[in-house]
Write a protein that holds these residues in place. Structure first.
Motif, short mmCIF file in Angstrom:
data_model
loop_
_atom_site.label_atom_id
_atom_site.label_comp_id
_atom_site.label_asym_id
_atom_site.label_seq_id
_atom_site.Cartn_x
_atom_site.Cartn_y
_atom_site.Cartn_z
N PHE A 519 0.13 -0.04 5.92
CA PHE A 519 -0.38 -1.71 6.60
C PHE A 519 -2.30 -1.03 6.85
O PHE A 519 -2.49 -1.92 5.37
N ALA A 520 -3.03 -0.01 6.03
CA ALA A 520 -4.56 -0.47 5.47
C ALA A 520 -4.26 -0.17 4.00
O ALA A 520 -5.15 -1.64 4.16
N GLY A 521 -3.23 -0.04 2.87
CA GLY A 521 -2.90 -0.60 2.08
C GLY A 521 -3.11 -2.26 1.78
O GLY A 521 -3.69 -2.65 0.74
N GLN A 522 -1.94 -2.61 2.68
CA GLN A 522 -1.93 -4.13 2.15
C GLN A 522 -3.03 -4.86 2.57
O GLN A 522 -3.12 -5.80 1.88
N TRP A 523 -3.61 -4.45 4.17
CA TRP A 523 -4.02 -5.05 4.98
C TRP A 523 -5.37 -5.02 4.58
O TRP A 523 -5.80 -6.36 4.30
N LEU A 524 -5.66 -4.23 4.04
CA LEU A 524 -7.57 -4.13 3.08
C LEU A 524 -7.16 -4.59 1.70
O LEU A 524 -8.35 -4.45 1.08
N TYR A 525 -6.02 -5.01 0.84
CA TYR A 525 -5.88 -4.85 -0.36
C TYR A 525 -6.16 -3.70 -1.76
O TYR A 525 -5.95 -3.95 -2.44
N LEU A 526 -6.31 -2.90 -0.99
CA LEU A 526 -6.41 -1.51 -1.27
C LEU A 526 -5.53 -1.28 -2.44
O LEU A 526 -5.41 -0.46 -3.52
N ARG A 527 -3.70 -1.46 -2.38
CA ARG A 527 -2.98 -1.67 -3.38
C ARG A 527 -3.70 -2.68 -4.61
O ARG A 527 -2.60 -1.68 -5.65
N ASN A 528 -4.58 -3.52 -4.49
CA ASN A 528 -4.93 -3.83 -5.57
C ASN A 528 -5.98 -3.31 -6.54
O ASN A 528 -5.88 -3.49 -7.56
N LEU A 529 -5.96 -2.74 -5.66
CA LEU A 529 -7.37 -1.85 -6.80
C LEU A 529 -6.52 -1.07 -8.18
O LEU A 529 -7.50 -0.70 -8.74
N GLU A 530 -6.19 -0.60 -8.06
CA GLU A 530 -5.07 0.17 -8.57
C GLU A 530 -5.24 -0.94 -10.47
O GLU A 530 -5.10 0.02 -11.51
N ARG A 608 -24.64 0.25 3.69
CA ARG A 608 -23.20 0.29 3.75
C ARG A 608 -22.33 1.19 5.44
O ARG A 608 -23.51 0.79 6.14
N GLY A 609 -21.69 1.19 5.52
CA GLY A 609 -20.89 1.11 6.94
C GLY A 609 -20.82 0.09 6.86
O GLY A 609 -20.10 -1.25 6.39
N GLY A 610 -19.31 0.35 8.21
CA GLY A 610 -17.59 -0.41 8.08
C GLY A 610 -17.37 -0.83 6.45
O GLY A 610 -17.08 -0.15 5.76
N LEU A 611 -16.26 -1.70 6.73
CA LEU A 611 -15.53 -1.99 5.02
C LEU A 611 -16.30 -3.08 4.51
O LEU A 611 -16.27 -2.72 3.57
N LEU A 612 -16.74 -3.50 4.64
CA LEU A 612 -17.62 -4.49 4.07
C LEU A 612 -18.78 -3.97 3.28
O LEU A 612 -19.60 -5.04 2.58
N GLY A 613 -18.84 -2.74 3.82
CA GLY A 613 -20.23 -1.78 2.59
C GLY A 613 -19.36 -0.87 2.08
O GLY A 613 -20.57 0.15 1.19
N GLN A 614 -18.18 -1.29 1.78
CA GLN A 614 -17.18 -0.24 1.65
C GLN A 614 -16.97 -1.06 -0.74
O GLN A 614 -16.27 -2.14 -1.25
N ALA A 615 -16.88 -0.03 -1.77
CA ALA A 615 -17.33 -0.67 -3.00
C ALA A 615 -15.56 -1.18 -2.87
O ALA A 615 -15.21 -1.80 -4.06
N SER A 616 -14.13 -0.42 -2.81
CA SER A 616 -13.29 -0.76 -2.20
C SER A 616 -12.75 -2.51 -2.35
O SER A 616 -12.63 -2.97 -3.22
N ILE A 617 -13.52 -2.95 -1.22
CA ILE A 617 -13.13 -4.08 -0.71
C ILE A 617 -14.66 -4.65 -1.48
O ILE A 617 -13.49 -6.05 -1.68
N LEU A 618 -15.60 -4.68 -2.39
CA LEU A 618 -16.62 -5.53 -2.47
C LEU A 618 -15.57 -5.27 -4.36
O LEU A 618 -15.71 -6.53 -4.80
N THR A 619 -15.18 -4.74 -4.49
CA THR A 619 -14.52 -5.01 -6.03
C THR A 619 -13.21 -5.86 -6.32
O THR A 619 -12.70 -6.29 -6.60
N VAL A 620 -12.32 -5.71 -4.94
CA VAL A 620 -10.96 -6.36 -5.08
C VAL A 620 -11.81 -7.35 -4.25
O VAL A 620 -10.20 -8.93 -5.14
N THR A 621 -12.49 -8.17 -3.99
CA THR A 621 -12.23 -9.77 -3.91
C THR A 621 -13.63 -9.90 -4.66
O THR A 621 -14.16 -11.15 -4.49
N SER A 622 -13.86 -9.33 -5.91
CA SER A 622 -14.28 -10.20 -7.11
C SER A 622 -13.67 -10.02 -8.16
O SER A 622 -13.10 -9.38 -8.38
N TYR A 623 -14.23 -10.52 -9.44
CA TYR A 623 -13.73 -11.51 -10.30
C TYR A 623 -14.31 -9.76 -11.34
O TYR A 623 -14.57 -8.74 -11.31
#
Length: 809
Positions: A519-530, A608-623
């Motif tokens: 669930f989280a891997g797809q909701w948060l796009y964490l699978r895309n980080l790889e 930092r703090g919360g999802l929007l302070g986490q590098a995983s989210i900030l990275t997968v939403t960047s080029y």
């Protein structure tokens, strides 16, 4: 088209309220029908008519008595949604007063909720196949065999953001061939009949590749908790030994050269060790030194300066590790001197690990799988082979099929058993029957039956066994265990106290990691980080350990909220996260030592703090080489607020990186030029403020102060005029919209739980769940329990194309 005549509006409102006849609708409608009529006339009809077609929608497509008839519910839900969010009326039109706006919202919401209460509708019932992760988990829990089978099966299609959606989980002959092959292999392994001929399993360690063609770097840290505490570099992987016997662990080391693809015998190490049958973690790793050799470059190399060895190599200790313990060691030179080249760029490290075997087989071993399967051993009467086969297969099929067994269920399996047993013996017969079980539609599909002679479109409550199957698939992506099955058979599983106890038990079980991964891997796009590859020249410090720490931070953060029943609002704003030394250094946070991630209390100014302070989210939403205001804004709107902007027009121009004078433009300047186009402005006015507030984070989530050589300005404003600044300001804006976030999160979790997209008739249930959770600040378990007790999760509508559904075998 002229505005809708007041008389028509008045008639429609009157019909709607009288037809609904719902106490819910009336209780939530403090304003009269005249007020609702006036609202539509004043704020909607001017633009949404046949002539202007604002938003490609007109009020003539709907009627005000639609809700009472159960038609056009999706359109009215859309009206409710955009009105609640303040998106309509648009900023260019007069805004309604608070009382006027909320009177209309309460009237429409009450009408929709009232109709839903009077007309139960759990949604479409679609036959649902286990996806490859669910199949792997189900086999693991059925046979107690710790083998990841998902990579042996084709990737599943996704729908509504998830890969467990019934409508897209098709079945093809190729897929069935793969299921048959996987089932055959795993059933033989579980029974203890895996191949006794030696074969080699290869594991390539994840690497970042060579840096400027000057060799593959090593990592001066412990790479896994399955390796000794005082280790550095190397790696470990999961290996399943088919028999008790001897196995050869070998590996290839890097050569400290610009040609790391070679597998030279001079760089190979090996050791033969005894292993018991079953799951193991096999690794190779070096001993940790207090300090690295200062002559070794560990960050960057240049083609102009290649460091050549100035002294002969020294010996390094390389350890062979099984299940966290050293089982042997060898000495290797600190660098490799080749006749063709010699340099001294990186510490030695492991590139590949191989395990070959079995050799000198001594038996099938006392594995958890054999203990689970052979619950009956043939011997003295009545424990004949046929008697035990029936007992074994009946016990396994009860869990595998997730429903009460019929006589022909066991007979089908026994027929397969007898055919194999007559040729090859008892255990071969059991293995063949298990293989048949693992490819049976009763195992592959979540099957639910309808009452005899039930008319299409009628609604009925699913059985407790079917409920247990839904529950286990939701929280564990697997099968129900014995405790769930027993409670279901007794009819107690859905009793409120029992259900709450079971949910708490299930969410603290290791199997609940499936929620984190799937669930989280797809909701948060964490699978895309790889698959995200930041530009090595722009971000030379980005490497495999950092990527792994980024992903693990978000996974642990999600799991912490689930296990501790924390508020889901922590996703928006929190004073804690999970860090190790590598990630803490990336964030500029001092005082965190070691490679293991742990919960860390954040300082108020940590940014930092919360999802929007986490590098995983900030990275997968960047080029790869720069940030993206649009991607970040779109991610927040779609994933946190369920308000995605429409797709960009096909001919939309790209952002311009430079002005006409050749001056580099920063992100704010680029977007200011881009948004001048009226076709772009309507979407960017919603996305850009969100993305701009996060511009102080670069494309891999580090804090920065400059963009295009100029200070970054993170002050901005929402479309409604609310001004805010940076991450903390954005968090406050999102917290002001907490109910919208709670609804968005509940929608996403409910889609995942049901394995289908949500429809208009589901929205009143979502609102009911978040209203119930609001008083306690939206705790995670209340959201989950709300879904588990909801109508869509407990009921089933008889499909329109069939009267009844026979049992699937």
């Amino acid at each position: 088209m002229m505005p809708i005549p007041p008389s028509l509006l008045r008639l429609g409102v009157t019909l709607l309220l009288s037809a609904c006849g719902s106490s819910v609708a009336l209780a939530n409608a403090p304003h009269s029908s005249d007020d609702a009529e006036a609202f539509l006339e004043k704020h909607c009809a001017r633009c949404h008519n046949d002539e202007r077609m604002a938003g490609n929608w007109t009020l003539s497509d709907v009627a005000l008595d639609d809700v009472s008839k159960g038609v056009n519910l999706a359109d009215w839900e859309s009206v409710l949604r955009v009105t609640q969010r303040g998106e309509m009326p648009p900023a260019s039109r007069p805004k309604p007063g608070h009382e006027e706006l909320h009177g209309f919202i309460d009237w429409l919401q009450g009408s929709l909720d009232g109709y839903a209460a009077a007309n139960p509708n759990p949604g479409r019932a679609t036959l649902r196949r286990l996806n490859r992760n669910e199949y792997s988990n189900a086999v693991r829990d059925l046979l107690h065999i710790n083998q990841d089978l998902s990579e042996a099966l084709p990737a599943d299609d996704s729908g509504y953001g998830f890969d467990n959606i019934a409508d897209v989980l098709s079945v093809s002959p190729v897929l069935m061939d793969r299921y048959l092959a996987v089932a055959g292999k795993v059933s033989r392994l579980a029974v203890g009949l895996g191949s006794d001929q030696p074969y080699t399993t290869t594991y390539q360690l994840p690497k970042d590749g060579s840096i400027l063609n000057q060799g593959v770097p090593s990592y001066d840290e412990r790479m896994s908790h399955y390796l000794p505490l005082d280790s550095r570099g190397g790696g470990v992987f999961a290996y399943y030994a088919p028999h008790d016997g001897e196995y050869e662990i070998s590996g290839y080391l890097n050569a400290n050269t610009n040609n790391e693809v070679d597998r030279l015998e001079d760089n190979r190490v090996s050791l033969r060790v005894p292993l018991t049958a079953g799951a193991h973690h096999i690794g190779l790793t070096f001993r940790k030194d207090l300090a690295l050799d200062e002559r070794v470059q560990i960050l960057r190399n240049t083609t102009e300066e290649v460091p050549l060895p100035s002294a002969p190599p020294t010996n390094l200790t390389l350890d062979f590790v099984v299940d966290g313990a050293r089982v042997g060691s060898t000495q290797v030179p600190s660098y490799y001197m080749s006749p063709r080249y010699a340099q001294h760029n990186f510490p030695r490290d492991v590139l590949e690990i191989n395990v070959a075997g079995p050799y000198a087989v001594t038996g099938p071993g006392a594995t958890p799988s054999r203990a689970k399967i052979f619950s009956c051993t043939p011997g003295i009467w009545p424990f004949t082979e046929n008697y035990c086969a029936q007992k074994i297969l009946g016990k396994l099929a009860r869990q595998a099929y997730r429903r009460p067994l019929e006589a022909n269920d066991i007979e089908r399996l026994m027929k397969v058993y007898r055919q194999a047993q007559s040729n090859s013996g008892f255990e071969q017969g059991i293995a063949a029957a298990i293989q048949a079980m693992l490819v049976s539609p009763s195992f592959l599909f979540l099957h639910e039956s309808d009452p005899q002679d039930a008319a299409p479109g009628t609604v009925h409550r699913i059985s407790d066994m079917e409920y247990a199957a839904r529950l286990a698939l939701f929280l564990w992506s697997s099968l129900p265990d014995e405790e769930l099955l027993s409670l279901a058979e007794k009819g107690k599983l859905r009793e409120p106290k029992v259900l709450q106890q079971q949910v708490t038990r299930m969410l603290t079980d290791d199997r609940a990691l499936a929620l984190e991964q799937n669930f989280a891997g797809q909701w948060l796009y964490l699978r895309n980080l790889e698959f995200h590859r930041p530009d090595v020249k722009e971000f030379p410090d980005f490497d495999v350990p950092l990527r792994a720490a980024m992903k693990r931070e978000s996974e642990l953060f999600f799991s912490s909220i689930v296990r501790n029943n924390a508020s889901i609002l922590d996703f928006l704003k929190s004073d804690y996260t999970f860090l190790n030394e590598r990630l803490a250094a990336h964030y500029g946070i001092a005082g965190v030592k070691g490679p293991e991630l742990r919960r860390v209390q954040l300082a108020p100014d940590s940014m930092r703090g919360g999802l929007l302070g986490q590098a995983s989210i900030l990275t997968v939403t960047s080029y790869a080489n720069h940030t993206s205001v649009v991607r970040r804004g779109q991610w927040v709107l779609a994933n946190l607020l369920a308000a995605p902007p429409p797709p960009a027009p096909p001919d939309v121009p790209a952002l311009k990186a430079e002005s006409t004078s050749g001056k580099a433009l920063n992100a704010r300047e680029q977007l200011a030029q881009h948004s001048k186009d009226p076709a772009c402005h309507s979407c960017h006015v919603r996305m850009d403020p969100i993305g701009l507030s996060l511009e102080k984070y670069d494309a891999i989530g580090r804090l920065r102060e400059l963009d295009a050589g100029r200070p970054i300005d993170v002050t901005t404003a929402m479309p409604d005029g609310r001004a805010f600044e940076g991450l903390y300001g954005l968090q406050d804006v999102l917290m002001d919209s907490r109910e919208q976030f709670a609804g968005a999160f509940t929608e996403r979790l409910m889609i995942y739980a049901l394995g289908r997209g949500l429809e208009a008739n589901d929205q009143p249930k979502v609102r009911q769940i978040i209203r119930a959770a609001r008083a306690n600040n939206y705790p995670m378990h209340e959201i989950i329990l709300g879904i588990l007790t909801s109508e869509p999760f407990n009921y089933r509508m008889v499909p329109a194309h069939e009267k009844t559904t026979a049992a699937v075998h």
